[in-house]
Design a protein around this motif. Structure first.
Motif, PDB file in Angstrom:
ATOM      1  N   GLY A 291      -9.839  11.589  -3.447  1.00 23.91           N
ATOM      2  CA  GLY A 291     -11.115  11.119  -2.969  1.00 23.91           C
ATOM      3  C   GLY A 291     -10.888   9.541  -2.944  1.00 23.91           C
ATOM      4  N   ILE A 292     -12.054   8.913  -2.073  1.00 23.53           N
ATOM      5  CA  ILE A 292     -11.564   7.299  -1.617  1.00 23.53           C
ATOM      6  C   ILE A 292     -13.101   6.809  -1.588  1.00 23.53           C
ATOM      7  CG2 ILE A 292     -11.001   5.612  -0.038  1.00 23.53           C
ATOM      8  CD1 ILE A 292      -8.623   7.068  -1.054  1.00 23.53           C
TER       9      ILE A 292
ATOM     10  N   VAL B 220     -10.247   7.366  -5.774  1.00 24.42           N
ATOM     11  CA  VAL B 220      -9.804   5.870  -5.852  1.00 24.42           C
ATOM     12  C   VAL B 220     -11.029   4.873  -5.593  1.00 24.42           C
ATOM     13  CG1 VAL B 220      -8.160   3.975  -4.958  1.00 24.42           C
ATOM     14  CG2 VAL B 220      -7.272   6.361  -5.564  1.00 24.42           C
ATOM     15  N   ILE B 221     -11.287   3.927  -6.146  1.00 24.50           N
ATOM     16  CA  ILE B 221     -12.530   3.241  -6.023  1.00 24.50           C
ATOM     17  C   ILE B 221     -12.074   1.598  -5.402  1.00 24.50           C
ATOM     18  CG2 ILE B 221     -14.476   1.688  -6.637  1.00 24.50           C
ATOM     19  CD1 ILE B 221     -14.625   4.142  -8.955  1.00 24.50           C
TER      20      ILE B 221
ATOM     21  N   ILE C 210       0.891  -1.345  -0.078  1.00 21.96           N
ATOM     22  CA  ILE C 210      -0.057   0.002   0.028  1.00 21.96           C
ATOM     23  C   ILE C 210       0.844   1.361   0.020  1.00 21.96           C
ATOM     24  CG2 ILE C 210      -1.648   1.319   1.312  1.00 21.96           C
ATOM     25  CD1 ILE C 210      -3.203  -1.249   1.773  1.00 21.96           C
ATOM     26  N   ASP C 211       2.012   1.430   0.768  1.00 16.13           N
ATOM     27  CA  ASP C 211       2.910   2.340   0.797  1.00 16.13           C
ATOM     28  C   ASP C 211       3.385   2.557  -0.561  1.00 16.13           C
ATOM     29  OD1 ASP C 211       2.552   3.378   3.299  1.00 16.13           O
ATOM     30  OD2 ASP C 211       4.389   1.877   4.011  1.00 16.13           O
ATOM     31  N   ARG C 212       3.519   1.589  -1.343  1.00 14.76           N
ATOM     32  CA  ARG C 212       4.143   1.824  -2.638  1.00 14.76           C
ATOM     33  C   ARG C 212       3.229   2.753  -3.627  1.00 14.76           C
ATOM     34  NH1 ARG C 212       3.514  -0.950  -7.248  1.00 14.76           N
ATOM     35  NH2 ARG C 212       2.545  -2.698  -6.236  1.00 14.76           N
ATOM     36  N   VAL C 213       1.837   2.010  -3.323  1.00 16.33           N
ATOM     37  CA  VAL C 213       0.681   2.828  -4.126  1.00 16.33           C
ATOM     38  C   VAL C 213       0.396   4.029  -3.742  1.00 16.33           C
ATOM     39  CG1 VAL C 213      -1.793   2.560  -4.712  1.00 16.33           C
ATOM     40  CG2 VAL C 213      -0.420   0.346  -4.465  1.00 16.33           C
ATOM     41  N   VAL C 214       0.687   4.482  -2.529  1.00 10.94           N
ATOM     42  CA  VAL C 214       0.311   5.861  -2.097  1.00 10.94           C
ATOM     43  C   VAL C 214       1.422   6.830  -2.971  1.00 10.94           C
ATOM     44  CG1 VAL C 214       0.503   7.359  -0.166  1.00 10.94           C
ATOM     45  CG2 VAL C 214      -0.668   5.232   0.064  1.00 10.94           C
TER      46      VAL C 214
ATOM     47  N   ARG D  11      -7.590   0.986   4.910  1.00 14.89           N
ATOM     48  CA  ARG D  11      -6.160   0.801   5.041  1.00 14.89           C
ATOM     49  C   ARG D  11      -5.480   1.903   4.354  1.00 14.89           C
ATOM     50  NH1 ARG D  11      -6.930  -4.940   4.281  1.00 14.89           N
ATOM     51  NH2 ARG D  11      -5.745  -4.985   2.219  1.00 14.89           N
ATOM     52  N   LEU D  12      -5.795   1.890   2.926  1.00 15.72           N
ATOM     53  CA  LEU D  12      -5.282   3.088   2.081  1.00 15.72           C
ATOM     54  C   LEU D  12      -5.477   4.503   2.741  1.00 15.72           C
ATOM     55  CD1 LEU D  12      -4.081   3.684  -0.580  1.00 15.72           C
ATOM     56  CD2 LEU D  12      -6.392   3.903  -1.579  1.00 15.72           C
ATOM     57  N   MET D  13      -6.526   4.752   3.401  1.00 17.63           N
ATOM     58  CA  MET D  13      -6.849   5.997   4.076  1.00 17.63           C
ATOM     59  C   MET D  13      -5.555   6.164   5.150  1.00 17.63           C
ATOM     60  SD  MET D  13     -11.058   6.416   4.193  1.00 17.63           S
ATOM     61  CE  MET D  13     -11.113   7.847   5.224  1.00 17.63           C
ATOM     62  N   ALA D  14      -5.419   5.269   5.795  1.00 19.51           N
ATOM     63  CA  ALA D  14      -4.489   5.485   7.013  1.00 19.51           C
ATOM     64  C   ALA D  14      -3.231   5.432   6.290  1.00 19.51           C
ATOM     65  CB  ALA D  14      -4.352   4.117   7.813  1.00 19.51           C
ATOM     66  N   ALA D  15      -2.836   4.791   5.115  1.00 14.82           N
ATOM     67  CA  ALA D  15      -1.390   4.968   4.539  1.00 14.82           C
ATOM     68  C   ALA D  15      -1.171   6.432   3.982  1.00 14.82           C
ATOM     69  CB  ALA D  15      -1.285   3.846   3.552  1.00 14.82           C
ATOM     70  N   LEU D  16      -2.478   6.848   3.620  1.00 15.82           N
ATOM     71  CA  LEU D  16      -2.196   8.424   2.923  1.00 15.82           C
ATOM     72  C   LEU D  16      -2.308   9.403   3.799  1.00 15.82           C
ATOM     73  CD1 LEU D  16      -5.343   7.783   0.403  1.00 15.82           C
ATOM     74  CD2 LEU D  16      -2.937   8.240  -0.305  1.00 15.82           C
ATOM     75  N   TYR D  17      -2.865   9.252   4.929  1.00 20.33           N
ATOM     76  CA  TYR D  17      -2.783  10.103   6.279  1.00 20.33           C
ATOM     77  C   TYR D  17      -1.439  10.144   6.707  1.00 20.33           C
ATOM     78  CZ  TYR D  17      -7.653  11.347   7.028  1.00 20.33           C
ATOM     79  OH  TYR D  17      -8.760  11.814   7.009  1.00 20.33           O
ATOM     80  N   LYS D  18      -0.640   8.998   6.911  1.00 22.13           N
ATOM     81  CA  LYS D  18       0.834   8.823   7.139  1.00 22.13           C
ATOM     82  C   LYS D  18       1.623   9.659   6.212  1.00 22.13           C
ATOM     83  CE  LYS D  18       0.720   4.241   8.479  1.00 22.13           C
ATOM     84  NZ  LYS D  18       1.336   2.754   8.579  1.00 22.13           N
ATOM     85  N   ARG D  19       1.328   9.742   4.957  1.00 24.48           N
ATOM     86  CA  ARG D  19       2.271  10.656   3.908  1.00 24.48           C
ATOM     87  C   ARG D  19       1.880  12.107   3.915  1.00 24.48           C
ATOM     88  NH1 ARG D  19       6.273   7.921   1.106  1.00 24.48           N
ATOM     89  NH2 ARG D  19       6.008   5.521   1.341  1.00 24.48           N
ATOM     90  N   GLY D  20       0.772  12.408   4.543  1.00 32.77           N
ATOM     91  CA  GLY D  20       0.367  13.944   4.640  1.00 32.77           C
ATOM     92  C   GLY D  20      -0.720  14.010   3.599  1.00 32.77           C
ATOM     93  N   PHE D  21      -1.375  13.312   3.105  1.00 35.03           N
ATOM     94  CA  PHE D  21      -2.461  13.523   2.249  1.00 35.03           C
ATOM     95  C   PHE D  21      -3.655  14.011   3.173  1.00 35.03           C
ATOM     96  CE2 PHE D  21      -0.539  10.834  -0.541  1.00 35.03           C
ATOM     97  CZ  PHE D  21      -0.889  11.016  -1.866  1.00 35.03           C
TER      98      PHE D  21
END
Length: 164
Positions: free
Chosen positions: A78-79, A51-52, A35-39, A61-71
């Motif tokens: 949009g998710i 992203v659908i 997931i981090d690679r995708v972010v 899980r994707l939302m959590a990874a995006l927050y970690k990266r500052g999104f």
């Protein structure tokens, strides 16, 4: 990948083509390590991207990874999930998703099984359409304002008409 996954991807691709958006569908692995690679790849696409996800668990899980990266969600991205799990309504922002008619499907399967056990025929009923559950994560209300509900209703009508 399952047959259901393949079918879902095919339908996403078909729908995007109908909308004139070309082949803007990418499948990525659901493993947490990927997931981090995708972010990182999503960051390059910029605002206006949505992203659908295959299901709500992956979306969360994707939302959590995006927050970690500052999104900022839905500001930067949009998710949208799929299957309206309990966690979808508890996330921040709350996850937009699709609610499937699971109760109807379960009741129908059970009724069909009992009919078969008795040697009877079962009257097939039309399956209700899945329903979008629009919450904050998709960003649509922020972007479209007062036109949002009408736009979503039009999209649903168009999709249902195209599928049938």
């Amino acid at each position: 990948r399952s047959v259901a996954s393949e079918y879902k991807e095919l339908e996403y691709r078909r729908s995007m083509k109908l909308l004139g958006r070309g082949e803007h569908v990418a499948v990525f692995p659901a493993e947490p390590s990927e997931i981090d690679r995708v972010v990182v790849g999503l960051k390059r696409l910029g605002p206006g991207t949505a992203v659908i996800c295959y299901d709500d668990a992956l979306a969360l899980r994707l939302m959590a990874a995006l927050y970690k990266r500052g999104f900022s969600l839905p500001g930067d991205l949009g998710i949208f999930g799929s299957n309206d799990t309990e966690g979808a309504d508890l996330s921040e922002p709350r996850l937009s998703t699709i609610r499937f008619p699971y109760e109807f499907l379960a009741e129908t399967l059970i009724a069909r099984a009992f009919a078969c056990m008795k040697g009877e025929r079962y009257q097939h009923l039309p399956i209700p359409d899945p329903a979008p559950v629009i919450r904050e994560s998709c960003g649509g209300r922020r972007i479209l304002g007062s036109r949002f509900d009408e736009t979503v209703a039009d999209c649903i009508r168009q999709t249902v008409r195209d599928v049938r």
